[in-house]
Design a protein around this motif. Structure first.
Motif, PDB file in Angstrom:
ATOM      1  N   HIS A 197      31.731  42.280  45.481  1.00  0.00           N
ATOM      2  CA  HIS A 197      32.869  42.667  46.308  1.00  0.00           C
ATOM      3  C   HIS A 197      32.404  43.342  47.579  1.00  0.00           C
ATOM      4  O   HIS A 197      31.709  44.359  47.524  1.00  0.00           O
ATOM      5  N   TRP A 239      44.714  39.385  50.868  1.00  0.00           N
ATOM      6  CA  TRP A 239      44.071  40.572  50.345  1.00  0.00           C
ATOM      7  C   TRP A 239      44.073  40.486  48.830  1.00  0.00           C
ATOM      8  O   TRP A 239      45.133  40.456  48.225  1.00  0.00           O
ATOM      9  N   ILE A 287      34.139  45.116  49.570  1.00  0.00           N
ATOM     10  CA  ILE A 287      34.836  46.390  49.769  1.00  0.00           C
ATOM     11  C   ILE A 287      35.161  47.019  48.414  1.00  0.00           C
ATOM     12  O   ILE A 287      35.527  46.324  47.466  1.00  0.00           O
ATOM     13  N   GLU A 340      38.433  43.024  47.455  1.00  0.00           N
ATOM     14  CA  GLU A 340      38.227  44.444  47.244  1.00  0.00           C
ATOM     15  C   GLU A 340      38.270  44.779  45.757  1.00  0.00           C
ATOM     16  O   GLU A 340      39.186  44.378  45.048  1.00  0.00           O
ATOM     17  N   THR A 355      37.930  54.272  50.512  1.00  0.00           N
ATOM     18  CA  THR A 355      37.565  52.864  50.640  1.00  0.00           C
ATOM     19  C   THR A 355      36.231  52.791  51.366  1.00  0.00           C
ATOM     20  O   THR A 355      36.032  53.484  52.363  1.00  0.00           O
ATOM     21  N   THR A 375      41.699  54.145  54.876  1.00  0.00           N
ATOM     22  CA  THR A 375      42.548  53.503  53.877  1.00  0.00           C
ATOM     23  C   THR A 375      43.924  53.240  54.458  1.00  0.00           C
ATOM     24  O   THR A 375      44.766  54.127  54.523  1.00  0.00           O
ATOM     25  N   GLU A 426      32.507  50.147  52.352  1.00  0.00           N
ATOM     26  CA  GLU A 426      31.788  48.881  52.270  1.00  0.00           C
ATOM     27  C   GLU A 426      30.804  48.990  51.106  1.00  0.00           C
ATOM     28  O   GLU A 426      30.159  50.020  50.940  1.00  0.00           O
ATOM     29  N   ARG A 452      40.266  39.567  52.402  1.00  0.00           N
ATOM     30  CA  ARG A 452      39.737  40.876  52.020  1.00  0.00           C
ATOM     31  C   ARG A 452      39.599  40.914  50.501  1.00  0.00           C
ATOM     32  O   ARG A 452      40.604  40.909  49.784  1.00  0.00           O
TER      33      ARG A 452
END
Lengths: 109, 322
Positions: free
Chosen positions: B159, B137, B161, B16, B168, B5, B170, B14
């Protein structure tokens, strides 16, 4: 629809509804009034409905006129602000609230 | 797989999801994220509801000056308007050669089933829309206290992530192709009351508009909302005439506080981002779906080689934006 002349300007006054069914008529109108090579005002004051077909027609007409070195102005009533705004075209045309303002606004001093 | 993280900007896009449970938890995940961005001179946009905006402003203090805020109730009333808002942010800021970060919370407990379905599609489409965007992001908060497990499952599929406030990782369930494949195929609910139907062609668009206007007024929609709905119906029907075989069918019915129209034709809409990209000002065609999304509360597109259906939903809530 009517076409009138004033000080080197042709005014095309469109009335009623502008949609796909009317497209040919509108394109013919612009073509029929292009021989004089004067500037053009599209007066939409009496348009009761307009859609993206009408916007497309205005855009093509503007391209044609500007390409010929002619001026193009549009008179847009309050009722059509929503259409132009939603399409992201609020500042794309030279717009006025009346034909008098359109003709006066674009004259060289 | 756990990812370290760090709050440093990503290389590419990104996307997330942030799982939180209540206000304290929300702030503990979003405030450091925002502070890192502002501190780093990044462009920051936060799109959440008014209550969360106030909460964040209070926590951030002076740092809030470095953040742009937009109200998700306005921007995302129709979820199809959210991607254009992020596109505008990215286009306006990518010239700065500073990273960009944003927070967007499109899903909350009060969303109707139909809105929820479109929110999920929106989340999946973010992966398409910003595929090649550099250093952007996007943090998407999901309240695990108020949202059902089906929503959380769908979130994990949309998502790449996931952040749970501490770790955090995958997302194992993330599947770009599956998410996209659901987009135009997910069935829509049957009408809640008996619909009235009308067929149309190029010559009868005016008659269609008047008929829809009458039905909408009778259902209690205010005049400006009726005008908006009529414009949207006309745009979709015109597409049917131009691209869908020259004709189509419309059916219309009331639901509580809303009027709903389905427009059917034989055409096939393929572009995943159809209706979510602001048309270039110079282009003289291709504005219909965009316009429908601006003036309707919800637009749902379902399309295949067998034909297209577009569902428009309109209520009396004040229109967003202009």
């Amino acid at each position: 629809m009517t076409a009138t002349s004033a000080q080197g300007w042709v005014v095309l006054k469109i009335s009623g509804e502008v949609d796909l069914a009317r497209l040919q008529e509108l394109e013919d109108l612009v073509a029929a009034n292009s021989a004089q090579f004067s500037n053009m005002v599209f007066d939409l004051t009496d348009v009761t409905f307009m859609d993206s077909t009408g916007l497309g027609w205005l855009i093509r007409s503007r391209d044609l006129l500007l390409g010929q070195g002619r001026l193009c102005s549009v008179v847009v009533p309050d009722a059509l602000d929503r259409l132009f705004g939603a399409a992201g075209l609020t500042d794309y045309f030279e717009t006025y609230r009346s034909t008098e303002a359109a003709v006066r606004g674009r004259e060289t001093p | 797989m756990t990812i370290a993280t760090s709050l440093d900007p990503p290389q590419g896009f990104r996307h997330e999801a942030f799982l939180y449970s209540g206000d304290e938890s929300f702030l503990s995940g979003t405030v450091p994220f925002i502070e890192k961005g502002v501190g780093g001179g990044e462009s920051v946009l936060v799109v959440v509801n008014a209550r969360k905006t106030d909460m964040l402003r209070a926590e951030l203090g002076q740092m809030a000056d470095g953040v742009a805020f937009a109200d998700m109730d306005q921007v995302g009333r129709n979820p199809a308007r959210i991607i254009p808002a992020w596109r505008k942010f990215v286009d306006e800021n990518s010239g700065r050669s500073q990273p960009m970060r944003g927070i967007g919370e499109p899903i909350w407990a009060g969303r109707t089933d139909a809105e929820l379905a479109e929110c999920h599609h929106h989340e999946a489409l973010l992966n398409v829309a910003f595929l090649t965007t550099k250093q952007f992001w996007l943090f998407c908060p999901y309240n695990t206290k108020t949202l059902g497990s089906d929503v959380i499952e769908r979130m994990a599929a949309n998502h790449p992530i996931l952040f749970d406030g501490e770790k955090t990782s995958e997302s194992q369930a993330y599947d770009f192709d599956v998410a996209l494949s659901k987009l135009f195929y997910e069935p829509l609910a049957e009408p809640l009351s008996d619909p009235m139907e009308l067929a149309f062609s190029a010559q009868s668009l005016g008659e269609l508009r008047r008929w829809v206007a009458q039905r909408a007024l009778a259902a209690g929609l205010d005049a400006p909302r009726v005008d908006d709905l009529v414009l949207a119906v006309n745009e979709i029907a015109t597409n049917s005439v131009k691209h869908g075989g020259g004709y189509g069918q419309l059916r219309i019915w009331d639901e509580e506080g809303a009027i709903v129209c389905d427009i059917f034709d034989d055409g096939h809409i393929r572009h995943p981002l159809a209706g979510r990209e602001l048309p270039d000002r110079e282009q003289d065609r291709g504005r219909g779906l965009w316009l429908a999304n601006q003036v309707c509360d919800l637009v749902q597109i379902r399309s295949s080689a067998d034909g297209t259906m577009v569902r428009l939903r309109q209520t009396n809530r004040a229109p967003a934006g202009n």
